[in-house]
Write an enzyme that holds these catalytic residues in place. Structure first.
Site, PDB file in Angstrom:
ATOM      1  N   ASP A  84       0.840  -1.195   0.000  1.00 24.57           N
ATOM      2  CA  ASP A  84       0.000   0.000   0.000  1.00 24.57           C
ATOM      3  C   ASP A  84       0.883   1.256   0.000  1.00 24.57           C
ATOM      4  O   ASP A  84       1.798   1.361   0.825  1.00 24.57           O
ATOM      5  CB  ASP A  84      -0.872  -0.063   1.266  1.00 24.57           C
ATOM      6  CG  ASP A  84      -1.959   0.985   1.298  1.00 24.57           C
ATOM      7  OD1 ASP A  84      -2.411   1.419   0.223  1.00 24.57           O
ATOM      8  OD2 ASP A  84      -2.382   1.351   2.421  1.00 24.57           O
ATOM      9  N   GLY A 178      -7.868   7.960   7.417  1.00 25.23           N
ATOM     10  CA  GLY A 178      -8.218   8.185   8.827  1.00 25.23           C
ATOM     11  C   GLY A 178      -9.642   8.703   8.949  1.00 25.23           C
ATOM     12  O   GLY A 178     -10.417   8.656   7.994  1.00 25.23           O
ATOM     13  N   THR A 232      -8.173   2.228   9.017  1.00 27.01           N
ATOM     14  CA  THR A 232      -8.460   2.782  10.351  1.00 27.01           C
ATOM     15  C   THR A 232      -9.684   2.134  11.002  1.00 27.01           C
ATOM     16  O   THR A 232      -9.708   1.912  12.212  1.00 27.01           O
ATOM     17  CB  THR A 232      -8.662   4.305  10.237  1.00 27.01           C
ATOM     18  OG1 THR A 232      -7.544   4.855   9.544  1.00 27.01           O
ATOM     19  CG2 THR A 232      -8.769   4.959  11.603  1.00 27.01           C
TER      20      THR A 232
END
Ligand code: 13P
Length: 287
Positions: A84, A178, A232
């Site tokens: 990633d 996030g 997240t």
């Protein structure tokens, strides 16, 4: 056996659903995601950031763990092991270590340099039968110390990178890694539609999957998104379940201190999150 993400994503694009990329951090994470994919009969992509790679002792350790789990858990759904937001050097290391897919994130380079480096990796990954994700327009938020502002990609630049022959393309459309701030403007569907029109059959990747409302996810899929990254949200689910266990004093009862017990609620919470996402993305039963 690990597979490239190419076939699963081309199928997803044609079938109007998306395959989830779930980032891994350790054995529990990996096992939870693999078992859920098998139970849901869904293809899956395991994401590894360079930071998580270091944390897990390096890419070779990860390849060994994932291949071992696929065999010993009897996982038969397609699984891709994917770097990633890789640097060029990171992508080369993962290719050597046995990853089946890599992302080269050249979005912070001038477009000419992004094209030059992506071109080299297209050649190499094609020769080896691996999939390659490229990125145009930085994704906002912070990931492993790389901070972007949540740009919207230039559709013409997206076409230039797509035409190089990458497997899938991440385009910034106002998405952020996030949690989303309360004043987030939402995804730019205008940008997504323009990118989609320019790039045709290219599977598009939506980063920052955590906290995007279900209706926006569905609309993004209808506009050509075939891969959605979630990180997240699994971390938050794990944290909340672990906190509850400790706050309830369960670690103090009997053998509640045993890591196999202590980490079990977090493990189950990751499984539930992954299942929920696979249902939302439409990949259940598509293995
Ligand atoms: P989130 O952490 O916001 O889910 O983003 C994940 C991601 O895009 C990984 O590349």
């Amino acid at each position: 056996m690990l597979v490239s993400a190419k076939e699963m994503l081309n199928k997803a694009k044609a079938g109007h659903y998306a395959v989830g990329q779930f980032n891994i951090n350790n054995l529990e994470w990996t096992k939870a995601i693999l078992l859920t994919a098998q139970e849901c009969n869904s293809p899956v992509i395991l994401g590894v950031s360079e930071g998580a790679g270091k944390y897990m002792c390096g890419y070779k350790t990860i390849v060994g763990m994932v291949n071992g789990m696929i065999e010993e858990l009897g996982i038969t759904v397609p699984v891709a092991l994917h770097l990633d937001h890789g640097s060029y050097e990171g992508a080369m290391k993962c290719i050597k270590a046995g990853f089946s897919s890599v992302m080269f994130d050249g979005s912070h380079y001038p477009i000419e340099e992004n094209i030059a480096k992506t071109t080299e990796l297209v050649k190499l990954t094609n020769e080896l039968g691996l999939s390659l994700e490229a990125e145009v327009g930085a994704i906002g938020g912070e990931e492993d110390g790389v901070v972007g502002t949540g740009e919207c990609a230039d559709p013409n630049e997206c076409k230039m990178i797509a035409d190089l022959g990458v497997t899938m393309l991440a385009a910034g459309i106002g998405n952020i890694h996030g949690k989303y701030p309360a004043n987030w403007a939402g995804l730019s569907f205008e940008t997504l539609a323009a990118v989609s029109e320019k790039t045709g059959d290219m599977p598009l990747v939506l980063h920052g999957g955590t906290g995007i409302p279900a209706d926006m996810i569905k609309k993004a899929i209808s506009l050509g998104v075939s891969k959605i990254n979630v990180n997240t949200e699994c971390q938050l689910a794990f944290q909340e379940a672990t906190r509850k266990y400790i706050e309830a004093g369960k670690d103090l009862e009997g053998k509640g201190f045993d890591p196999r017990k202590l980490l079990a609620p977090g493990f189950e919470a990751i499984k539930a999150t992954v299942k929920e996402k696979m249902e939302l993305f439409g990949s259940v039963g598509m293995a």
